[in-house]
Each structure stands twice: as C-alpha cells, then as structure tokens.
Design a protein around this motif. Structure first.
Motif, PDB file in Angstrom:
ATOM      1  N   UNK A  88       0.857  -1.179   0.000  1.00 11.31           N
ATOM      2  CA  UNK A  88       0.000   0.000   0.000  1.00 11.31           C
ATOM      3  C   UNK A  88       0.898   1.235   0.000  1.00 11.31           C
ATOM      4  N   UNK A  89       0.465   2.322  -0.640  1.00 11.49           N
ATOM      5  CA  UNK A  89       1.343   3.485  -0.813  1.00 11.49           C
ATOM      6  C   UNK A  89       1.863   4.084   0.489  1.00 11.49           C
ATOM      7  N   UNK A  90       1.139   3.889   1.577  1.00 12.89           N
ATOM      8  CA  UNK A  90       1.544   4.501   2.844  1.00 12.89           C
ATOM      9  C   UNK A  90       2.337   3.552   3.734  1.00 12.89           C
ATOM     10  N   UNK A  91       2.796   2.438   3.185  1.00 15.53           N
ATOM     11  CA  UNK A  91       3.472   1.427   4.003  1.00 15.53           C
ATOM     12  C   UNK A  91       4.815   1.041   3.401  1.00 15.53           C
ATOM     13  N   UNK A  92       5.767   0.725   4.265  1.00 10.06           N
ATOM     14  CA  UNK A  92       7.068   0.191   3.840  1.00 10.06           C
ATOM     15  C   UNK A  92       7.083  -1.330   3.884  1.00 10.06           C
ATOM     16  N   UNK A  93       5.969  -1.935   4.286  1.00  6.25           N
ATOM     17  CA  UNK A  93       5.861  -3.392   4.313  1.00  6.25           C
ATOM     18  C   UNK A  93       5.426  -3.886   2.939  1.00  6.25           C
TER      19      UNK A  93
ATOM     20  N   UNK B 299      18.343 -12.667  -4.217  1.00  2.00           N
ATOM     21  CA  UNK B 299      19.285 -11.551  -4.318  1.00  2.00           C
ATOM     22  C   UNK B 299      18.647 -10.263  -4.830  1.00  2.00           C
ATOM     23  N   UNK B 300      17.944 -10.275  -5.996  1.00  2.91           N
ATOM     24  CA  UNK B 300      17.373  -9.007  -6.452  1.00  2.91           C
ATOM     25  C   UNK B 300      16.302  -8.468  -5.508  1.00  2.91           C
ATOM     26  N   UNK B 301      15.610  -9.349  -4.800  1.00  2.16           N
ATOM     27  CA  UNK B 301      14.621  -8.895  -3.825  1.00  2.16           C
ATOM     28  C   UNK B 301      15.316  -8.172  -2.685  1.00  2.16           C
ATOM     29  N   UNK B 302      16.372  -8.762  -2.162  1.00  5.83           N
ATOM     30  CA  UNK B 302      17.106  -8.136  -1.060  1.00  5.83           C
ATOM     31  C   UNK B 302      17.680  -6.787  -1.478  1.00  5.83           C
TER      32      UNK B 302
ATOM     33  N   UNK C 215      16.424  -4.656  -3.667  1.00  4.40           N
ATOM     34  CA  UNK C 215      15.350  -3.668  -3.706  1.00  4.40           C
ATOM     35  C   UNK C 215      14.920  -3.300  -2.290  1.00  4.40           C
ATOM     36  N   UNK C 216      14.812  -4.289  -1.420  1.00  6.40           N
ATOM     37  CA  UNK C 216      14.441  -4.009  -0.029  1.00  6.40           C
ATOM     38  C   UNK C 216      15.428  -3.033   0.608  1.00  6.40           C
ATOM     39  N   UNK C 217      16.702  -3.279   0.386  1.00  6.25           N
ATOM     40  CA  UNK C 217      17.736  -2.436   0.984  1.00  6.25           C
ATOM     41  C   UNK C 217      17.721  -1.032   0.388  1.00  6.25           C
ATOM     42  N   UNK C 218      17.615  -0.932  -0.932  1.00  4.55           N
ATOM     43  CA  UNK C 218      17.717   0.380  -1.581  1.00  4.55           C
ATOM     44  C   UNK C 218      16.523   1.275  -1.269  1.00  4.55           C
TER      45      UNK C 218
ATOM     46  N   UNK D 185      10.213  -6.788   4.129  1.00  9.27           N
ATOM     47  CA  UNK D 185       9.503  -7.891   3.491  1.00  9.27           C
ATOM     48  C   UNK D 185       8.504  -8.473   4.486  1.00  9.27           C
ATOM     49  N   UNK D 186       7.205  -8.409   4.144  1.00  9.95           N
ATOM     50  CA  UNK D 186       6.147  -8.831   5.064  1.00  9.95           C
ATOM     51  C   UNK D 186       5.532 -10.168   4.682  1.00  9.95           C
ATOM     52  N   UNK D 187       5.823 -10.684   3.487  1.00 13.26           N
ATOM     53  CA  UNK D 187       5.257 -11.964   3.095  1.00 13.26           C
ATOM     54  C   UNK D 187       5.555 -12.305   1.652  1.00 13.26           C
TER      55      UNK D 187
END
Length: 260
Positions: A20-25, A35-38, A40-43, A48-50
């Motif tokens: 959702x636009x107002x969440x970092x989850x 690897x590419x997920x991590x 993006x999460x870091x940058x 990551x919520x699920x």
C-alpha cells in the motif's frame, strides 16, 4: 489500492512486489531468486512482510529459503508438499487478506497441476490485479508441462471471465516471441499488429511489456481466442485432424507454439 512493481530476475523472470502506498511493508510474488529482492528491499528501506507462490517451479520458489531465514513471515502457496517453506496452504476459491486487500485464489492447472493465481479488486490505479504466474502471458500461455489442453482451456476461460480492466501481472518477459507466434496464427488481426509495434517500441527503450490488461489479451492472445474463426482455421490448417472445438484448437496451437 496497491503499488505494484516488477523486480527483474534471471534472464526473463519478473518477481512482482506490492504494497500500500503509505506502508514500507511489501509482499513479493514468486521470488525465484532472493538476491534481487534483497537489493530492492535495501535500496528502498522496505520490510519484506510476506511471499506469494503460484506454483512449484524453481524459478518461482528458489528464493523462499533465503528470504525467510531471518524473517518470521507468511508464505502463501498451493497445496504441494514439494514447495519448501509454505506456511499458508491455499486452495481454489479461498480468500485471504494480504496488505490490507482481499485476494481470491483461483486454481489454474495446465502449466502445472498445482498452479494457482491471485486476484484482487484493489490493484494499482483502482484496477483489479491478477498475479497469474505462468498460466497467462501477454500474447501467450504456459507450456503444458503437467496438465492437459482441456485443463488449460478451462483455466484460461476462468481468467477470461474476470473484469476487462484487470491488469495481468505474469511472471515472464515473453511478449515479443509470443506476439510473433500470435501473428502467425492471426496475421490479419489489426489490434495484434498495433500491439506488435507498441511492444517493439517498449523493448527498444528497454521497458517492461507487462502488465497487460485482460481486455487487450482477449483481442490479441490466440490462446484466449480459440473459438474465433481465424484461429480455428489456423489450427485446422496446421492439423487437419482437429475437431475445431476450442479445447482442440488450443491443443493444436499450443503444440505449434512449442515448436515455433
């Protein structure tokens, strides 16, 4: 409403990320590579919520272990014990709340027997969203590795009954090859010709060609058009033994695509 974006992986996979636009989850769909997920999460400083899984192929599941090693998060997926890490087993017509949105689970066997798709009315820009894995592509459908043409036909028909403005978030960048085949099936389809030109422009700019919309796919995708005269004729020309039923037409053009 969700914000949805692709994370490229391997040569042509898309791992879909939404929140959702107002969440970092954030949640990811079919993380074949952690690897590419991590990255993006870091940058973006996301959490990551699920994880959502559509089927058991390794290019869709290979990142589960690493992504959950230090995270206590839900992993949603089909009822298949070969997929390690599933915490919430889903079946046809289940409804689950994820990121504040209700998702309906649709069984879509054909590519694999365990394949499921996730549909929500609350996608990006107030459009419905469908995470369909390898069942439906822009201009194509998945190979019949485990299921039958009849199963794939019924799965595609089920997806075809969704609202026309549903955005199709498929898991691979196969569009140019799919449209080349689609033109072989329906060379006189004007909307298909226009889409070929549009996709060529996107690819020249190194832009994703997905998502598509269901309305567009109904106009250009031969695997959703197996009841249309030109597609029936193309299948009959390819295999004179076809009985011209939509299932048999799909069988013929899928086998044709496999060797195209």
């Amino acid at each position: 409403m969700l914000t949805i974006s692709p994370i490229p992986a391997f040569d042509d996979n898309y791992i879909w990320m939404f929140h959702t636009p107002d969440s970092q989850d954030v949640f990811v769909v079919d993380p074949g590579d952690a690897r590419p997920v991590e990255e993006v999460l870091k940058s973006h400083m996301f959490n990551l919520a699920g994880i959502l899984i559509t089927h058991h192929h390794f290019d869709h599941t290979g990142g589960i272990g690493e992504l959950t090693r230090s995270r206590n998060i839900p992993v949603y997926g089909p009822d298949n014990q070969s997929i390690k890490g599933i915490t919430h087993t889903l079946r046809d017509n289940d409804t689950v709340e994820i990121s504040g949105c209700h998702f309906k689970v649709l069984a879509t066997p054909g590519h694999t027997l365990d394949h499921i798709a996730y549909f929500t009315d609350a996608g990006e820009g107030k459009n419905p969203a469908l995470f369909c894995g390898d069942t439906l592509f822009v201009g194509g459908c998945g190979r019949l590795f485990e299921g039958t043409a009849e199963e794939m036909y019924h799965s595609l028909s089920r997806l075809a009954s969704l609202p026309g403005n549903t955005r199709i978030y498929c898991a691979h960048e196969y569009t140019q090859a799919n449209l080349k085949f689609a033109l072989a099936v329906e060379p006189h389809n004007q909307k298909l010709q226009e889409q070929v030109m549009h996709v060529a422009e996107l690819c020249s700019e190194n832009q994703p060609t997905v998502p598509s919309t269901l309305r567009q796919e109904l106009d250009i995708n031969p695997f959703l058009r197996s009841d249309q005269p030109e597609v029936i004729q193309a299948a009959s020309d390819r295999d004179p033994s076809t009985n011209a039923s939509p299932v048999d037409v799909l069988r013929v053009i899928r086998a044709w695509k496999d060797n195209f």
